[in-house]
Design an enzyme around this catalytic site. Structure first.
Site, PDB file in Angstrom:
ATOM      1  N   CYS A   1       0.753  -1.280  -0.002  1.00  0.00           N
ATOM      2  CA  CYS A   1      -0.092   0.013  -0.005  1.00  0.00           C
ATOM      3  C   CYS A   1       0.875   1.100  -0.165  1.00  0.00           C
ATOM      4  CB  CYS A   1      -1.069   0.074   1.214  1.00  0.00           C
ATOM      5  SG  CYS A   1      -0.020   0.018   2.844  1.00  0.00           S
TER       6      CYS A   1
ATOM      7  N   CYS B   1       3.018   1.926   3.194  1.00  0.00           N
ATOM      8  CA  CYS B   1       4.283   0.911   3.126  1.00  0.00           C
ATOM      9  C   CYS B   1       5.350   1.270   2.258  1.00  0.00           C
ATOM     10  CB  CYS B   1       3.667  -0.718   2.740  1.00  0.00           C
ATOM     11  SG  CYS B   1       2.135  -1.071   3.599  1.00  0.00           S
TER      12      CYS B   1
END
Lengths: 365, 76
Positions: free
Chosen positions: B10, B13
């Protein structure tokens, strides 16, 4: 805009860390509250003048005639854009502060010893306030299940967390009014509680992927730390930066769609497809809503425009809930820990709950 | 030293991975940063949210993008 500005000051003060003397810290805190109060006052003054601002831009600055489709659409756009952005700043900041009191670890500890029905209710409530993003759904699911939180209770949390979105709630309150906001929260919670309970009753534990049960639970790291108010305010500021930075494009798109509906879609047409009379409109709204992926904040201006055009409340709520609660990317992520039958049960139970809410409100109101 | 950034991919991240790499570069420590995207492996660390940063088997931060200064502090 004021909220961001005053936080810039906090950041500088915050750098000092714990080394400051208490008196200096109190002084800084007073300064914040002073600035915060002034900022809120300014916010409120600007907020009250947005309608005049949008008419000025639409009909004076731009060569647009009043009482036209274009004029009405643009007026909506220039009214909603600053309004939604201002609401977002305030709501996201406030929610950030509230969320700094909760962590997924604490939530798990609360839920792990609870009986099923009480657990479902608590899980749904905690789902609203626990900071959680859908990309964390899998680690969180595993953490809950291996710590002994019942499957149904875990689902109540996983359903409520995206469904009852506190930012959507704040925007709905600001744009449509407290009644619709309260209905949204109440029915969203009810769906999360009941769906989780039903999934628990179905005893679908064997449809969790096998590797999950092979993990040893309880190894979760617990960051035990008490946050100061300064840290909480910084947390709120970071939330504003992170969330508004990510979702503003969805919000603008949502407002543009809302403006198009407001300016160009005739009321009679809306009543015929989304009115109470059309029995098929609720399932259709759900079927259209599920594959749609939008941020919760982006869907609210569309909801506002739909309701303004006389769409039935139940249909609109069903549409909104299916857009934000059942999203394809989340299903793909969850597929890693859930076997297809459990995913199907999840979609079926939640989708059924949304349908029921849609029909209920169309009949009652 | 072994540094791992846990996250399925994501935006947060990816941001966390970038911050950690920058911190490693700034600190001058000669080490590799490994991005762990496999859910099963992430789950083994018992973290509740992603992104998470693990240094020598120690989970340093969970569910948020760490600050660069903090990461430098962990490495040293």
């Amino acid at each position: 805009m004021k909220v961001g500005g005053e936080n810039g000051v906090c950041a500088c003060v915050g750098r000092g860390g714990g080394k400051q003397r208490p008196s200096a810290r109190n002084g800084a805190t007073c300064l914040w509250f002073g600035l915060g109060g002034a900022g809120l006052y300014l916010w409120w003054m600007i907020y009250g003048r947005l309608s005049a601002f949008s008419r000025f831009v639409t009909y004076r600055v731009l060569p647009v005639q009043p009482e036209t489709h274009l004029g009405s659409a643009l007026e909506f756009f220039f009214y909603d854009t600053p309004k939604v952005m201002m609401l977002l700043l305030l709501v996201v900041f406030g929610v950030g502060i509230v969320r700094s009191f909760f962590t997924p670890e604490k939530t798990r500890d609360v839920l792990s010893g609870k009986s099923e029905f009480i657990g479902n209710i608590l899980a749904a409530l905690l789902g609203i306030v626990t900071p959680f993003c859908s990309c964390s759904a899998v680690p969180l699911f595993i953490g809950f299940v291996t710590a002994g939180v019942p499957l149904g209770v875990t689902f109540s949390f996983l359903i409520s967390a995206p469904m009852v979105n506190e930012i959507a709630l704040g925007l709905l309150y600001g744009l449509v009014g407290w009644k619709v906001a309260a209905l949204y929260m109440g029915t969203g919670l009810a769906i999360a509680i009941i769906s989780g309970w039903v999934i628990g009753r179905l005893h679908l534990e064997r449809y969790i992927e096998d590797w999950v049960s092979e993990l040893d639970g309880g190894s979760a790291q617990d960051e035990k730390q008490r946050l100061t108010w300064r840290a909480r305010i910084i947390y709120g500021r970071d939330a504003v930066r992170e969330i508004v930075g990510r979702i503003w494009i969805y919000v603008l798109l949502g407002i543009a769609v809302g403006a198009g509906i407001h300016g160009y879609v005739p009321e009679s047409f809306m009543a015929s497809i989304m009115g109470k009379g059309a029995w098929w409109s609720v399932p259709l709204a759900v079927v259209i809503g599920v594959p749609m992926y939008s941020n919760a904040a982006g869907i609210i201006p569309v909801v506002e425009a739909l309701l303004g055009k006389g769409a039935a409340l139940g249909t609109v709520l069903a549409f909104m809930m299916s857009v934000i609660a059942l999203s394809m990317p989340e299903m793909v992520i969850l597929r890693k820990v859930l076997k297809p039958r459990l995913i199907a049960a999840f979609i079926g139970v939640v989708g059924g709950g949304i349908l029921l809410v849609g029909y209920l409100f169309n009949v009652v109101i | 030293m072994e540094i791992k950034v846990l996250g399925a991919g994501c935006p947060k991240c990816k941001h966390a991975e970038k911050v950690v790499r920058e911190a490693v570069e700034a600190s001058g420590v000669d080490t590799q940063v490994e991005k762990v995207t496999d859910m099963m492996e992430i789950a083994r660390y018992g973290v509740f949210g992603t992104p998470a940063v693990v240094i020598d088997g120690d989970v340093k931060c969970v569910g948020k993008v760490p600050k660069k200064e903090d990461v430098i502090g962990w490495i040293k």
